[in-house]
Design a protein around this motif. Structure first.
Motif, mmCIF file in Angstrom:
data_model
loop_
_atom_site.group_PDB
_atom_site.id
_atom_site.type_symbol
_atom_site.label_atom_id
_atom_site.label_comp_id
_atom_site.label_asym_id
_atom_site.label_seq_id
_atom_site.Cartn_x
_atom_site.Cartn_y
_atom_site.Cartn_z
ATOM 1 N N PRO A 175 0.772 -1.232 0.000
ATOM 2 C CA PRO A 175 0.000 0.000 0.000
ATOM 3 C C PRO A 175 0.810 1.294 0.000
ATOM 4 N N ARG A 176 2.141 1.206 0.013
ATOM 5 C CA ARG A 176 2.941 2.436 0.047
ATOM 6 C C ARG A 176 2.767 3.226 -1.245
ATOM 7 N N VAL A 177 2.455 4.512 -1.102
ATOM 8 C CA VAL A 177 2.201 5.352 -2.264
ATOM 9 C C VAL A 177 2.965 6.656 -2.117
ATOM 10 N N VAL A 178 3.637 7.052 -3.197
ATOM 11 C CA VAL A 178 4.290 8.355 -3.287
ATOM 12 C C VAL A 178 3.712 9.032 -4.516
ATOM 13 N N MET A 179 3.174 10.244 -4.323
ATOM 14 C CA MET A 179 2.496 10.966 -5.411
ATOM 15 C C MET A 179 3.130 12.334 -5.615
ATOM 16 N N THR A 180 2.859 12.917 -6.780
ATOM 17 C CA THR A 180 3.259 14.292 -7.052
ATOM 18 C C THR A 180 2.271 14.916 -8.027
ATOM 19 N N GLY A 181 2.018 16.194 -7.839
ATOM 20 C CA GLY A 181 1.120 16.919 -8.734
ATOM 21 C C GLY A 181 1.831 17.415 -9.979
ATOM 22 N N ALA A 182 3.163 17.445 -9.940
ATOM 23 C CA ALA A 182 3.963 17.880 -11.088
ATOM 24 C C ALA A 182 5.199 17.006 -11.167
ATOM 25 N N ALA A 187 18.219 7.003 -10.132
ATOM 26 C CA ALA A 187 18.168 5.843 -11.022
ATOM 27 C C ALA A 187 17.175 4.831 -10.473
ATOM 28 N N GLY A 188 16.385 4.245 -11.356
ATOM 29 C CA GLY A 188 15.426 3.219 -10.969
ATOM 30 C C GLY A 188 14.056 3.757 -10.602
ATOM 31 N N VAL A 189 13.941 5.065 -10.410
ATOM 32 C CA VAL A 189 12.656 5.671 -10.074
ATOM 33 C C VAL A 189 11.986 6.128 -11.363
ATOM 34 N N SER A 190 10.706 5.804 -11.509
ATOM 35 C CA SER A 190 9.953 6.216 -12.697
ATOM 36 C C SER A 190 8.607 6.772 -12.242
ATOM 37 N N PHE A 191 7.806 7.178 -13.203
ATOM 38 C CA PHE A 191 6.528 7.808 -12.886
ATOM 39 C C PHE A 191 5.417 7.178 -13.709
ATOM 40 N N SER A 192 4.268 7.030 -13.085
ATOM 41 C CA SER A 192 3.080 6.530 -13.758
ATOM 42 C C SER A 192 2.023 7.625 -13.643
ATOM 43 N N SER A 193 1.540 8.093 -14.791
ATOM 44 C CA SER A 193 0.571 9.185 -14.747
ATOM 45 C C SER A 193 -0.844 8.656 -14.534
ATOM 46 N N SER A 194 -1.624 9.474 -13.877
ATOM 47 C CA SER A 194 -3.044 9.195 -13.675
ATOM 48 C C SER A 194 -3.815 10.407 -14.153
ATOM 49 N N ARG A 195 -4.734 10.181 -15.046
ATOM 50 C CA ARG A 195 -5.607 11.266 -15.498
ATOM 51 C C ARG A 195 -6.950 11.048 -14.828
ATOM 52 N N VAL A 196 -7.373 12.052 -14.079
ATOM 53 C CA VAL A 196 -8.643 12.002 -13.368
ATOM 54 C C VAL A 196 -9.443 13.236 -13.751
ATOM 55 N N TRP A 197 -10.688 13.245 -13.324
ATOM 56 C CA TRP A 197 -11.584 14.352 -13.669
ATOM 57 C C TRP A 197 -11.881 15.160 -12.426
ATOM 58 N N LEU A 198 -11.855 16.469 -12.577
ATOM 59 C CA LEU A 198 -12.095 17.388 -11.477
ATOM 60 C C LEU A 198 -13.337 18.207 -11.788
ATOM 61 N N VAL A 230 -7.322 16.307 -15.137
ATOM 62 C CA VAL A 230 -6.145 16.677 -14.358
ATOM 63 C C VAL A 230 -5.201 15.487 -14.371
ATOM 64 N N GLU A 231 -3.926 15.744 -14.605
ATOM 65 C CA GLU A 231 -2.935 14.675 -14.616
ATOM 66 C C GLU A 231 -2.023 14.818 -13.397
ATOM 67 N N VAL A 232 -1.866 13.725 -12.663
ATOM 68 C CA VAL A 232 -0.946 13.651 -11.534
ATOM 69 C C VAL A 232 -0.110 12.385 -11.715
ATOM 70 N N TRP A 233 0.951 12.248 -10.928
ATOM 71 C CA TRP A 233 1.874 11.137 -11.120
ATOM 72 C C TRP A 233 2.133 10.387 -9.830
ATOM 73 N N GLU A 234 2.220 9.067 -9.961
ATOM 74 C CA GLU A 234 2.697 8.233 -8.864
ATOM 75 C C GLU A 234 4.173 7.963 -9.104
#
Length: 165
Positions: free
Chosen positions: A110-117, A126-137, A146-150
């Motif tokens: 369940p560990r989650v790290v998020m960013t708005g930008a 190195a080894g860290v990547s991002f997965s985008s999430s597009r949601v509706w506001l 709105v796009e945010v990233w995990e």
């Protein structure tokens, strides 16, 4: 990534008025939350036992966020840069809370790290990547994407694979 439940966020909608309140201020830092369990399986709300803002230099923010997420008492980490609109960070926190709840329900890590930008590539370890999430506001009758990233980190695979069944 092994053992990682990827959420389909394309149909998720959040109301502007229901976004979590974050008092971050105009600085760079991590918002750290302890979210031990969901209150109800069908609810977006989770009990927030602790929310703290830790000042972190943007050059090490992604690595620091991943490191803090390894602590057993941390449920959610948000990377916030002063140039990121507060609403983006609030949406990222809401998405992170929902992703975490879904992972808890499925037994995934369940560990989650998020960013708005998304941070610039030159400050990402190195080894860290991002997965985008597009949601509706939703704001009244207006709905916008709105796009945010995990933040995806390599330790998750190692810990999942070495965990006993």
């Amino acid at each position: 990534m092994t053992g990682l439940a990827v959420a389909d966020t394309s149909r998720w909608e959040f109301d502007v008025g229901a976004l979590p309140e974050l008092r971050i201020g105009y600085h760079d830092g991590l918002v750290v939350g302890l979210l031990p369990k969901p209150l109800h399986p069908d609810s977006d709300d989770q009990e927030m036992l602790l929310c703290d803002v830790v000042d972190v230099d943007p050059d090490v923010m992604a690595g620091a966020g991943v490191g803090v997420a390894q602590l057993s008492t941390v449920g959610l980490v948000l990377l916030h840069r002063r140039v990121t609109p507060l609403e983006q960070s609030r949406v990222a926190w809401a998405v992170g809370s929902r992703v975490r709840r879904q992972r808890l329900l499925t037994g995934a890590d369940p560990r989650v790290v998020m960013t708005g930008a998304r941070p610039p590539a030159d400050v990402v370890p190195a080894g860290v990547s991002f997965s985008s999430s597009r949601v509706w506001l939703r704001d009244g009758d207006a709905v916008s994407g709105v796009e945010v990233w995990e933040v995806m980190f390599p330790f998750r695979d190692l810990m999942t694979e070495s965990s006993p069944p």
